[in-house]
Design a protein around this motif. Structure first.
Motif, PDB file in Angstrom:
ATOM      1  N   THR A  30       8.306   6.903   2.217  1.00 33.28           N
ATOM      2  CA  THR A  30       8.255   5.881   1.178  1.00 33.28           C
ATOM      3  C   THR A  30       9.513   5.922   0.312  1.00 33.28           C
ATOM      4  N   ILE A  79      12.187   2.846  -0.072  1.00 29.16           N
ATOM      5  CA  ILE A  79      12.544   2.243  -1.353  1.00 29.16           C
ATOM      6  C   ILE A  79      14.053   2.262  -1.561  1.00 29.16           C
ATOM      7  N   SER A  80      14.693   3.360  -1.186  1.00 30.67           N
ATOM      8  CA  SER A  80      16.143   3.465  -1.317  1.00 30.67           C
ATOM      9  C   SER A  80      16.847   2.404  -0.476  1.00 30.67           C
ATOM     10  N   ASN A 103      16.322  -1.091  -2.075  1.00 28.64           N
ATOM     11  CA  ASN A 103      17.191  -1.318  -3.229  1.00 28.64           C
ATOM     12  C   ASN A 103      18.603  -1.684  -2.800  1.00 28.64           C
TER      13      ASN A 103
END
Length: 227
Positions: free
Chosen positions: A67, A71-72, A75
């Motif tokens: 997760t 998310i990284s 972004n």
């Protein structure tokens, strides 16, 4: 007993080495995932056969690290997309240079014998919409009654005269817009004034803004109409 102590020693040594490596590397999702997997493999190799790891905890930890990585990456993708969108908007904004537009503002210039174009922007339908024209002394010289209006931009073409129909002297005037919501509460009418687009600059968050001939700098998204 000695085997168990050796296994614990190996686990401690491997954990210390991995932690040191992690602290010296970048805190990216990929490096965190790599460090986590190294620790996990070392722990599996040195676990006590009579008390193995809980597979549900291992699965949960893997899901959490994935997760973080996702998310990284998201972004990074969103940041790239935002940059591309801003670049596209800047190119579109450049096409407006030398064009006359309506944008939020309160100042208009009256020149002898010349009509004025301005407007009102309404977020929702409003009743009894009015525009007050105020001179440099703060006196209301005319009130334009627009009646009930639907949501959107209401363009106005006005011959600069006072409430008695006399021509107003040349100069700078201020306009304010008011309206009443169907509930009876005060509306949120916004006055729009004209300006010629002179240049395009980078505004907040990299989005383009327009520098107008009337001295205002407005975001591209606030332009209500192109005249």
């Amino acid at each position: 007993m000695q085997d168990t102590m050796s296994a614990n020693s190996a686990t401690g040594s491997a954990s210390s080495s991995s932690a040191s490596s992690a602290s010296s590397s970048a805190n990216s999702g990929a490096s965190l995932q790599s460090t986590f997997l190294q620790l996990l493999v070392t722990q599996l190799q040195n676990q006590d056969p009579t008390n193995p790891m809980d597979s549900s905890q291992m699965t949960s930890q893997l899901a959490e690290i994935n997760t973080v990585t996702g998310i990284s990456q998201l972004n990074t993708s969103l940041s790239s997309l935002s940059t591309q969108l801003n670049a596209g908007q800047t190119s579109q904004a450049a096409l407006l240079i030398n064009s006359s537009v309506l944008a939020p503002g309160n100042s208009i210039t009256v020149a002898s014998g010349k009509t004025n174009e301005f407007g009102v922007q309404l977020a929702t339908a409003e009743d009894n919409v009015q525009v007050n024209v105020v001179n440099s002394s703060g006196q209301v010289v005319n009130t334009l009654n627009l009646g009930n209006q639907l949501a959107g931009t209401v363009p106005i073409t006005w011959s600069p005269v006072d409430s008695s129909g006399n021509a107003l002297p040349a100069g700078n005037y201020t306009i304010t817009a008011t309206g009443v919501l169907p509930t009876g509460a005060a509306g949120t009418a916004t006055a729009l004034t004209p300006g010629v687009v002179e240049s395009v600059v980078q505004g907040a968050n990299g989005a383009p803004s327009l520098v107008l001939s009337n001295g205002n700098t407005v975001p591209l998204t606030s332009v209500a109409a192109v005249l």
